[in-house]
Enzyme design. Structure first.
Site, PDB file in Angstrom:
ATOM      1  N   ASP B 188       0.831  -1.200   0.000  1.00 51.42           N
ATOM      2  CA  ASP B 188       0.000   0.000   0.000  1.00 51.42           C
ATOM      3  C   ASP B 188       0.872   1.260   0.000  1.00 51.42           C
ATOM      4  O   ASP B 188       2.026   1.225  -0.432  1.00 51.42           O
ATOM      5  CB  ASP B 188      -0.942  -0.053   1.219  1.00 51.42           C
ATOM      6  N   HIS B 226      -4.079   6.291   2.905  1.00 49.14           N
ATOM      7  CA  HIS B 226      -4.749   5.112   2.362  1.00 49.14           C
ATOM      8  C   HIS B 226      -4.287   3.833   3.049  1.00 49.14           C
ATOM      9  O   HIS B 226      -5.087   3.010   3.510  1.00 49.14           O
ATOM     10  CB  HIS B 226      -4.494   5.040   0.852  1.00 49.14           C
ATOM     11  N   SER B 400     -11.138  -0.757  -1.528  1.00 49.58           N
ATOM     12  CA  SER B 400      -9.907  -0.772  -0.726  1.00 49.58           C
ATOM     13  C   SER B 400     -10.208  -1.097   0.722  1.00 49.58           C
ATOM     14  O   SER B 400      -9.363  -1.651   1.431  1.00 49.58           O
ATOM     15  CB  SER B 400      -9.213   0.602  -0.774  1.00 49.58           C
TER      16      SER B 400
END
Lengths: 321, 429
Positions: B188, B226, B400
């Site tokens: 990620d 994220h 996600s």
């Protein structure tokens, strides 16, 4: 410390336990549905323990130890089953497929094996051993009449009891087996095997005169025969020559001018119709010339204390008390 | 050195090539020629004295299917060694050439990508063109640039833990399956290791963090948010007052495939997959994670098998690669790679009422397989309360966020089986 589950098992645990959403079954919005952690866990832990038990096999036909006749039509019958809660049966295959004919083409000891596997790879194998005897016809009852063909036959009395076995034409083998059997070889080179019991080689249907001997265990006239385990002889309607052995024999001449010669044992010599020459030989014999005709038969008792049964007058009677 | 503007320029050229030719760089190259159109375009855009990075795919394929191992540790070691041996053998033919050009400075760097029987080569355009003519080279693919997934966050507050209640994670905890003694990896934007809900579970050491872009080589860092949001849904605890992670006792490691500007490269991703298999670079020590979550995708829907070898290598050591299905819906046929490979577990998103997330990618997909339903499964992915940068919390949305739910369930369940003793607090299992 690493996962106990393969990647494929992890995938199927998640996917297989998902709560179906959207249209029934997998679809292109929700796939197999929404993940359910507890159900995924249950789907793994509630799996049955590993199956380590092989399937069971039941062979009905051919049962272990049975005997079949040569050429007898016998269809295999068997089944396999995995245990309750097992991984399930994967294969069940015998020497031939269930319901198909087993091998009875040649005599001898045969094996029939069924192998089974379950879905966990456990294997089982069961073997039946059966015998194909040489008989092409086998009796099943006591006291029956078994008749062969014009060709070569192997006929077995089976079933115990006194059977009547007719070989007819061809080179036959007649096996009386248990009981007091009557064996009629017919034409051709036959082997007459009486087996246990007091058995008779019979030429009552012969169209030709017979020379038969229990001393040499052979006969000529209606073809050429050999004897095993034959105690008594029954002649044809022609002029036969019947010879006994050293044991207890019954020689029956029947019609025709027969010559009958007992051996050392206590024999019974029956002349029947015609001008017969009857010799008791050694032993305490019974010689019977009675045929309702005076003066046509000759009787000789030989050594031993013999008994005679005659017509009122015979051609010659010697050697009786 | 390649300047940032040049990298973007290459990316734009690549995008044009994809649109113009309608083919995938990399795989199509073996048919059209060794050099993929993307690489040709990149060569034309690079000064002769400058260097560029490409992926040289070698002829040969590791035979992972025939490996038989009695336990997971041996399996891991043998898979890694087979992959490395195959790449070493496959590169023998071009090694003298690369060595010679390295001496002249025309080759700047060669990194073995043994996970996919390839080499990442940084060299001058002339060397790249020469390589294309050499035996043993199957194809030369560009080092593509992949932007990080957009993070959708909102201030909407849903009932805490509604997503976890929905998937019955607390029921799993009640049985003792909290992820203890398992390791979850993310690929990620990084992880904010200082977050109170995440800091204690970092595995630590020198084999628990990988930055192929070398911006933060030692300490887990996230400049995007994220990656921190994704990790929170997997292993987050309850420092914020509510439990937020599916497997709060699992340890985590991470590969920061996206750089601080939000771009990943195919070379960096290959290297990260390879790192996941063997984090400490010693095949004999079994330090690969139990579960890998990948909440990223290639920039456009469609099929690009660039990473299929990598996923196959993970499967070979019993790691199921969990991928976000992608956010290219609601139209049909909007699946995206690598999620749409048969090797991946593609996780779509729904809200906490089981209503489908509008923008989630939809199937069917025939990428690397016969047409099949897509996604494979869904999990909560709308307004998921999770960790964010600077010790805060946010509500994040998208596939996600759904993928980490699946990864979080896999962490403990991958360890249990019909013969496992039930865990209890006294005896870690």
């Amino acid at each position: 410390m690493r996962p106990n589950l393969t990647a494929a098992e992890q995938r199927s645990a998640l996917v297989g336990s998902a709560v179906d959403l959207g249209q029934e079954g997998p679809d292109n919005d929700y796939g197999f549905g929404r993940i359910d952690a507890l159900a995924a866990y249950d789907s793994i832990t509630n799996q049955p323990p590993p199956d380590t038990t092989p399937p069971s096999i039941d062979i009905v036909t051919p049962a272990d130890g049975v005997t079949y006749s040569r050429g007898q039509a016998v269809n295999a019958s068997y089944s396999c089953q995995d245990e309750a809660g097992g991984s399930g049966l994967a294969s069940c295959q015998g020497t031939v497929t269930d319901g198909s004919a087993i091998d009875t083409a040649t005599p001898g000891s045969k094996t029939f094996t069924v192998m089974a596997t379950d879905n966990s790879g456990n294997e089982a194998s069961v073997t039946s051993t059966y015998t194909v005897d040489e008989c092409t016809t086998r009796g099943t009852l006591a006291g029956e009449t078994l008749t062969g063909t014009a060709g070569d036959d192997v006929i077995c009395g089976g079933g115990g009891g006194g059977d009547t076995i007719k070989g007819l034409g061809g080179n036959d083998i007649l096996k009386g087996q248990g009981g007091a059997d009557k064996l009629l070889g017919g034409t051709g080179q036959d082997l007459l095997d009486g087996g246990s019991g007091v058995d008779t080689a019979s030429y009552s249907t012969s169209l030709t005169a017979i020379t038969a001997s229990l001393a040499t265990n052979s006969a000529t006239g209606e073809g050429s025969d050999a004897f095993v385990g034959i105690e008594n002889l029954l002649g044809s309607p022609r002029a036969d020559t019947l010879t006994g052995s050293d044991t207890d024999n019954t020689l029956t001449g029947g019609d025709g001018n027969d010559t009958e010669q007992g051996g050392a044992g206590p024999d019974t010599i029956l002349g029947g119709g015609g001008a017969d020459e009857l010799f008791g030989g050694g032993g305490n014999d019974t010689v019977n010339s009675r045929d309702g005709i005076n003066g046509n038969d000759s009787l000789a008792g030989g050594p031993g204390t013999d008994t005679r049964v005659t017509d009122a007058r015979e051609k010659s009677i010697v050697g009786f008390p | 050195m390649v300047r940032a503007r040049d990298v973007l320029g290459v990316a734009i050229l690549l995008a044009l090539a994809i649109l113009l030719f309608g083919i995938e760089p990399g795989r199509a190259a073996t048919e059209a020629g060794v050099l993929s159109p993307g690489v040709e375009a990149a060569i034309n855009g690079t000064d002769t004295g400058d260097t560029m990075t490409v992926i040289v795919e070698l002829e040969g394929e590791a035979d992972l299917g025939s490996i038989e191992a009695t336990n997971q540790n041996i399996l891991q070691r043998e898979v890694i060694q087979e992959l490395q041996a195959e790449t070493e053998a496959a590169s023998e033919q071009i090694e003298p050439f690369l060595d010679a050009r390295e001496a002249t400075g025309e080759v700047e760097r060669v990194i073995p990508l043994w996970i996919s029987t390839s080499l990442a080569v940084t060299a001058t355009p002339g060397v790249i063109e020469d390589l294309a003519t050499r035996p043993g080279v199957a194809s030369i693919a560009p080092n593509k640039t992949i932007p990080e997934p957009a993070t959708l966050t909102s201030s909407a507050t849903t009932a805490p833990e509604a997503n976890l209640d929905l998937i019955r994670a607390p029921g799993l905890w009640g049985l003792g399956y909290t992820g203890r003694d398992t390791v979850i990896a993310s690929m990620d934007t990084g992880v904010d290791a200082g977050h109170p809900d995440l800091s204690a579970q970092w595995r630590g050491g020198t084999n628990s963090w990988f930055d192929p872009n070398n911006e933060h080589p030692a300490v887990p860092t996230d400049s995007s948010g994220h990656g921190t949001q994704v990790m929170g849904a997997m292993v987050g605890r309850d420092a914020g007052g509510t439990a937020i992670g599916v497997a709060p006792d699992a340890q985590w490691i991470s590969a920061k495939i996206f750089d601080d500007r939000g771009f990943a490269t195919t070379v960096g991703i290959h290297r990260s997959f390879q790192w996941l298999l063997d984090p400490d670079g010693t095949p004999a020590t079994p330090d690969a994670p139990d579960v890998v979550n990948a909440s990223w995708a290639l920039p456009d829907p469609g099929c690009d098998l660039e990473f299929q070898d990598d996923l196959r290598a993970l499967l070979a050591v019993n790691i199921l690669p969990v991928f976000a299905a992608g956010n290219y819906g609601p139209d049909p046929n909007t699946s995206v790679s690598p999620a749409n490979y048969p090797e991946a577990l593609a996780v779509g998103a729904a809200d906490n009422s089981d209503t489908i997330y509008q923008d989630g990618s939809r199937g069917p997909s025939d990428c690397g397989e016969d047409p099949n339903t897509f996604p494979e499964i869904v999990a909560p992915g709308v307004d998921i309360r999770t960790t964010d940068l600077f010790g805060t919390y946010t509500a994040a949305t998208g596939t996600s966020m759904s993928a980490p739910h699946a990864a979080g369930v896999l962490a403990p369940t991958s360890r249990c089986g019909p013969t496992s003793p039930p865990p209890n607090s006294a005896a870690p299992w």
